[in-house]
Design a protein around this motif. Structure first.
Motif, PDB file in Angstrom:
ATOM      1  N   UNK A  25       0.835  -1.205   0.000  1.00 23.85           N
ATOM      2  CA  UNK A  25       0.000   0.000   0.000  1.00 23.85           C
ATOM      3  C   UNK A  25       0.869   1.253   0.000  1.00 23.85           C
ATOM      4  N   UNK A  26       1.941   1.220   0.771  1.00 23.31           N
ATOM      5  CA  UNK A  26       2.867   2.353   0.839  1.00 23.31           C
ATOM      6  C   UNK A  26       3.585   2.524  -0.497  1.00 23.31           C
ATOM      7  N   UNK A  27       4.107   1.448  -1.054  1.00 24.32           N
ATOM      8  CA  UNK A  27       4.849   1.509  -2.314  1.00 24.32           C
ATOM      9  C   UNK A  27       3.975   2.030  -3.450  1.00 24.32           C
ATOM     10  N   UNK A  28       2.695   1.651  -3.443  1.00 32.70           N
ATOM     11  CA  UNK A  28       1.765   2.086  -4.487  1.00 32.70           C
ATOM     12  C   UNK A  28       1.106   3.413  -4.143  1.00 32.70           C
ATOM     13  N   UNK A  29       1.472   3.984  -2.994  1.00 29.83           N
ATOM     14  CA  UNK A  29       0.927   5.253  -2.502  1.00 29.83           C
ATOM     15  C   UNK A  29      -0.599   5.228  -2.418  1.00 29.83           C
ATOM     16  N   UNK A  32      -1.855   7.046   3.095  1.00 27.85           N
ATOM     17  CA  UNK A  32      -0.988   8.121   3.564  1.00 27.85           C
ATOM     18  C   UNK A  32       0.034   7.557   4.538  1.00 27.85           C
ATOM     19  N   UNK A  33       1.280   8.027   4.427  1.00 24.78           N
ATOM     20  CA  UNK A  33       2.315   7.567   5.344  1.00 24.78           C
ATOM     21  C   UNK A  33       3.276   8.699   5.659  1.00 24.78           C
ATOM     22  N   UNK A  34       4.047   8.503   6.717  1.00 23.24           N
ATOM     23  CA  UNK A  34       5.017   9.488   7.167  1.00 23.24           C
ATOM     24  C   UNK A  34       6.377   8.807   7.215  1.00 23.24           C
ATOM     25  N   UNK A  45      -5.506   7.468  11.622  1.00 20.51           N
ATOM     26  CA  UNK A  45      -6.631   8.013  10.857  1.00 20.51           C
ATOM     27  C   UNK A  45      -6.574   7.644   9.389  1.00 20.51           C
ATOM     28  N   UNK A  46      -5.382   7.625   8.830  1.00 19.04           N
ATOM     29  CA  UNK A  46      -5.224   7.257   7.420  1.00 19.04           C
ATOM     30  C   UNK A  46      -5.581   5.786   7.204  1.00 19.04           C
ATOM     31  N   UNK A  47      -5.196   4.949   8.161  1.00 16.44           N
ATOM     32  CA  UNK A  47      -5.531   3.529   8.057  1.00 16.44           C
ATOM     33  C   UNK A  47      -7.042   3.319   8.210  1.00 16.44           C
ATOM     34  N   UNK A  48      -7.648   4.050   9.135  1.00 14.67           N
ATOM     35  CA  UNK A  48      -9.109   3.965   9.320  1.00 14.67           C
ATOM     36  C   UNK A  48      -9.830   4.449   8.065  1.00 14.67           C
ATOM     37  N   UNK A  49      -9.324   5.520   7.436  1.00 15.43           N
ATOM     38  CA  UNK A  49      -9.927   6.034   6.204  1.00 15.43           C
ATOM     39  C   UNK A  49      -9.793   5.018   5.074  1.00 15.43           C
ATOM     40  N   UNK A  50      -8.642   4.353   4.986  1.00 13.38           N
ATOM     41  CA  UNK A  50      -8.443   3.326   3.955  1.00 13.38           C
ATOM     42  C   UNK A  50      -9.445   2.186   4.145  1.00 13.38           C
ATOM     43  N   UNK A  51      -9.604   1.758   5.393  1.00  9.25           N
ATOM     44  CA  UNK A  51     -10.542   0.673   5.690  1.00  9.25           C
ATOM     45  C   UNK A  51     -11.965   1.096   5.337  1.00  9.25           C
TER      46      UNK A  51
END
Length: 69
Positions: A25-29, A32-34, A45-51
């Motif tokens: 998921x990170x490699x394909x952007x 969101x990641x830091x 929050x980014x993981x919750x939004x993805x789910x």
């Protein structure tokens, strides 16, 4: 209060997958990641939004007309 940042292992645990999936998921952007130095963290929050964005509601069954029960 600042949002909690999850490691790849913690994100994988939350998703119920291996670490390979959040890394993809990170490699394909696709999430969101830091970057913190050479480490990568995913905001909760980014993981919750993805789910939420990838949750599919069950389809409702349609009743057939003209069929005797």
């Amino acid at each position: 209060m600042a949002e909690r940042l999850l490691s790849v292992a913690q994100a994988a645990d939350r998703l119920g997958t291996t670490e390979r999936f959040p890394r993809r998921l990170i490699a394909e952007r696709r999430v969101t990641f830091v970057k913190v130095g050479r480490h990568v963290r995913i905001p909760e929050g980014a993981l919750a939004a993805y789910i939420a964005a990838n949750t599919v509601a069950p389809a409702r069954r349609r009743r057939r007309l003209g069929r005797a029960a």
